[in-house]
Scaffold this motif. Structure first.
Motif, PDB file in Angstrom:
ATOM      1  N   GLU A  95      37.899 -25.730 129.750  1.00  0.00           N
ATOM      2  CA  GLU A  95      36.652 -26.415 130.068  1.00  0.00           C
ATOM      3  C   GLU A  95      36.798 -27.696 130.894  1.00  0.00           C
ATOM      4  O   GLU A  95      35.821 -28.147 131.496  1.00  0.00           O
ATOM      5  CB  GLU A  95      35.917 -26.774 128.762  1.00  0.00           C
ATOM      6  CG  GLU A  95      35.511 -25.574 127.921  1.00  0.00           C
ATOM      7  CD  GLU A  95      34.376 -24.806 128.548  1.00  0.00           C
ATOM      8  OE1 GLU A  95      33.581 -25.412 129.292  1.00  0.00           O
ATOM      9  OE2 GLU A  95      34.280 -23.585 128.293  1.00  0.00           O
TER      10      GLU A  95
ATOM     11  N   SER B  54      36.902 -30.559 133.365  1.00  0.00           N
ATOM     12  CA  SER B  54      36.414 -30.660 134.736  1.00  0.00           C
ATOM     13  C   SER B  54      35.943 -32.080 134.982  1.00  0.00           C
ATOM     14  O   SER B  54      35.443 -32.755 134.073  1.00  0.00           O
ATOM     15  CB  SER B  54      35.245 -29.683 134.952  1.00  0.00           C
ATOM     16  OG  SER B  54      34.555 -29.988 136.140  1.00  0.00           O
ATOM     17  N   THR B  55      36.089 -32.556 136.199  1.00  0.00           N
ATOM     18  CA  THR B  55      35.574 -33.885 136.548  1.00  0.00           C
ATOM     19  C   THR B  55      34.075 -33.841 136.808  1.00  0.00           C
ATOM     20  O   THR B  55      33.471 -34.872 137.097  1.00  0.00           O
ATOM     21  CB  THR B  55      36.294 -34.424 137.796  1.00  0.00           C
ATOM     22  OG1 THR B  55      36.174 -33.453 138.860  1.00  0.00           O
ATOM     23  CG2 THR B  55      37.770 -34.676 137.514  1.00  0.00           C
ATOM     24  N   ASP B  56      33.470 -32.660 136.688  1.00  0.00           N
ATOM     25  CA  ASP B  56      32.026 -32.541 136.874  1.00  0.00           C
ATOM     26  C   ASP B  56      31.250 -33.052 135.664  1.00  0.00           C
ATOM     27  O   ASP B  56      30.051 -33.295 135.747  1.00  0.00           O
ATOM     28  CB  ASP B  56      31.628 -31.073 137.121  1.00  0.00           C
ATOM     29  CG  ASP B  56      32.168 -30.545 138.437  1.00  0.00           C
ATOM     30  OD1 ASP B  56      32.423 -31.368 139.345  1.00  0.00           O
ATOM     31  OD2 ASP B  56      32.357 -29.319 138.554  1.00  0.00           O
ATOM     32  N   LYS B  57      31.948 -33.184 134.518  1.00  0.00           N
ATOM     33  CA  LYS B  57      31.301 -33.664 133.299  1.00  0.00           C
ATOM     34  C   LYS B  57      31.874 -35.021 132.916  1.00  0.00           C
ATOM     35  O   LYS B  57      33.037 -35.317 133.184  1.00  0.00           O
ATOM     36  CB  LYS B  57      31.494 -32.659 132.163  1.00  0.00           C
ATOM     37  CG  LYS B  57      30.774 -31.340 132.396  1.00  0.00           C
ATOM     38  CD  LYS B  57      30.986 -30.380 131.243  1.00  0.00           C
ATOM     39  CE  LYS B  57      30.242 -29.072 131.483  1.00  0.00           C
ATOM     40  NZ  LYS B  57      30.476 -28.081 130.403  1.00  0.00           N
TER      41      LYS B  57
ATOM     42  N   TYR C   9      31.789 -36.143 126.979  1.00  0.00           N
ATOM     43  CA  TYR C   9      31.532 -34.740 126.616  1.00  0.00           C
ATOM     44  C   TYR C   9      32.785 -34.121 125.994  1.00  0.00           C
ATOM     45  O   TYR C   9      32.714 -33.426 124.975  1.00  0.00           O
ATOM     46  CB  TYR C   9      31.109 -33.945 127.864  1.00  0.00           C
ATOM     47  CG  TYR C   9      31.097 -32.446 127.657  1.00  0.00           C
ATOM     48  CD1 TYR C   9      30.025 -31.811 127.040  1.00  0.00           C
ATOM     49  CD2 TYR C   9      32.174 -31.651 128.067  1.00  0.00           C
ATOM     50  CE1 TYR C   9      30.021 -30.432 126.838  1.00  0.00           C
ATOM     51  CE2 TYR C   9      32.183 -30.276 127.872  1.00  0.00           C
ATOM     52  CZ  TYR C   9      31.098 -29.672 127.255  1.00  0.00           C
ATOM     53  OH  TYR C   9      31.100 -28.322 127.057  1.00  0.00           O
TER      54      TYR C   9
ATOM     55  N   TYR D 141      28.121 -44.266 131.488  1.00  0.00           N
ATOM     56  CA  TYR D 141      28.379 -42.996 132.180  1.00  0.00           C
ATOM     57  C   TYR D 141      27.125 -42.114 132.172  1.00  0.00           C
ATOM     58  O   TYR D 141      26.687 -41.608 133.205  1.00  0.00           O
ATOM     59  CB  TYR D 141      29.493 -42.220 131.460  1.00  0.00           C
ATOM     60  CG  TYR D 141      30.903 -42.514 131.908  1.00  0.00           C
ATOM     61  CD1 TYR D 141      31.278 -42.389 133.240  1.00  0.00           C
ATOM     62  CD2 TYR D 141      31.881 -42.869 130.989  1.00  0.00           C
ATOM     63  CE1 TYR D 141      32.590 -42.625 133.642  1.00  0.00           C
ATOM     64  CE2 TYR D 141      33.200 -43.110 131.379  1.00  0.00           C
ATOM     65  CZ  TYR D 141      33.538 -42.980 132.707  1.00  0.00           C
ATOM     66  OH  TYR D 141      34.828 -43.201 133.093  1.00  0.00           O
TER      67      TYR D 141
ATOM     68  N   GLU E  16      23.986 -41.142 135.386  1.00  0.00           N
ATOM     69  CA  GLU E  16      23.559 -39.828 135.862  1.00  0.00           C
ATOM     70  C   GLU E  16      22.065 -39.607 135.647  1.00  0.00           C
ATOM     71  O   GLU E  16      21.417 -38.876 136.388  1.00  0.00           O
ATOM     72  CB  GLU E  16      24.344 -38.734 135.132  1.00  0.00           C
ATOM     73  CG  GLU E  16      25.818 -38.674 135.516  1.00  0.00           C
ATOM     74  CD  GLU E  16      26.466 -37.346 135.139  1.00  0.00           C
ATOM     75  OE1 GLU E  16      25.777 -36.487 134.563  1.00  0.00           O
ATOM     76  OE2 GLU E  16      27.661 -37.179 135.441  1.00  0.00           O
TER      77      GLU E  16
END
Length: 292
Positions: free
Chosen positions: A39, A41-44, A48, A252, A256
């Motif tokens: 899972e 990823s730097t997208d989250k 998380y 953080y 967003e």
């Protein structure tokens, strides 16, 4: 890369202090590493993943409230220190009292016993010294004056809390905000995870004595979760004139979510890692009072 190492360091630091058998610790590590390998990823946002591995820890260990003793000690220390700070604050004029209380609210963000550099094995005497040092260091990115002016004009303020211990200092700042005639909604987590403060922790330090309303921010997430936030929090984010968010994890998340919030967002925290400080154009761990 930095985020991945911090997630693993955080989990390993936690496991070192829990009274678990080695095979149980290994089971937690194995499942956590499997989760991260699939899972990560730097997208989250990092919170998380930290939330996910600590949920694995809670499920496998069957410990309902990990680090309960440390959580309770942090709250007690916060209460004792905040009582002294409240006495100092009463002797100040309003224009001095607000930045004084904000400075302490930010410094108390260092009470986080899971912070890299403080760690799960922290000593209380050392933390007291470090809090005083944080206050003397001052605010590196300082928009307190602008936050003060917005707060004075706000009819509804949403205060999103971070960790145990520091919520006693948040109580002082909320009390000050109420003096301006503002309604202040206090948002806390619904379940324990690492050092994040729950509604029960808020009651322990007496937040119900000063906040207009205490709401559930969401479940047992590190910082607020954009996917798991409660309906109460969603509504408060839509109606508040000013949102005050404590801690790096909430910074953080709200960075967003900023475009979907009509009110202004003020983030009060001490940076925990170099990537965040770099993002803010600075170096080292710094104290921040910033409007998004």
């Amino acid at each position: 890369m930095n985020c991945a190492s911090c997630i693993i360091d955080d989990l390993c630091g936690a496991l070192n202090l829990l009274p678990l058998k080695e095979e149980t610790k290994n089971e937690i590590l194995k499942e956590s590493f499997q989760f991260l390998s699939q899972e990560f990823s730097t997208d989250k946002i990092p919170s998380y993943f930290i939330t996910a591995v600590h949920r694995i820890l809670k499920r496998i260990s069957r410990i309902e409230i990990p680090f309960k003793e440390r959580r309770d000690k942090c709250n007690q220390l916060g209460i004792e220190m905040a009582e002294k700070i409240a006495l100092e604050a009463e002797g100040l004029e309003e224009s001095e009292r607000f930045p004084f209380l904000v400075n302490w609210a930010i410094a108390s963000n260092h009470l986080d016993f899971r912070t890299v550099g403080t760690g799960y094995g922290f000593q209380m005497a050392e933390i007291i010294e470090e809090l005083h040092a944080c206050v003397l260091e001052g605010i590196k990115i300082d928009q307190i004056a602008e936050i003060f002016q917005i707060a004075k004009k706000s009819s509804e303020i949403l205060y999103i809390h971070d960790n145990v211990g520091e919520i006693a200092f948040d109580k002082l700042l909320i009390q000050e905000l109420r003096r301006y005639g503002s309604s202040v909604i206090s948002a806390l987590r619904g379940g324990p995870i690492t050092s994040d403060a729950t509604i029960e922790d808020g009651e322990t330090v007496g937040l119900q004595e000063v906040a207009s309303q205490i709401i559930l921010a969401g479940s047992d997430t590190l910082g607020i979760s954009l996917n798991e936030m409660s309906c109460e929090l969603k509504n408060a984010l839509r109606t508040a004139d000013l949102i005050i968010a404590k801690g790096q994890a909430n910074y953080y998340a709200l960075s967003e979510y900023n475009s979907r919030v009509p009110g202004r967002i003020a983030c009060l925290f001490r940076t925990k890692c170099q990537p965040v400080t770099n993002k803010l154009g600075e170096t080292g761990k710094i104290n921040v009072a910033i409007l998004l």
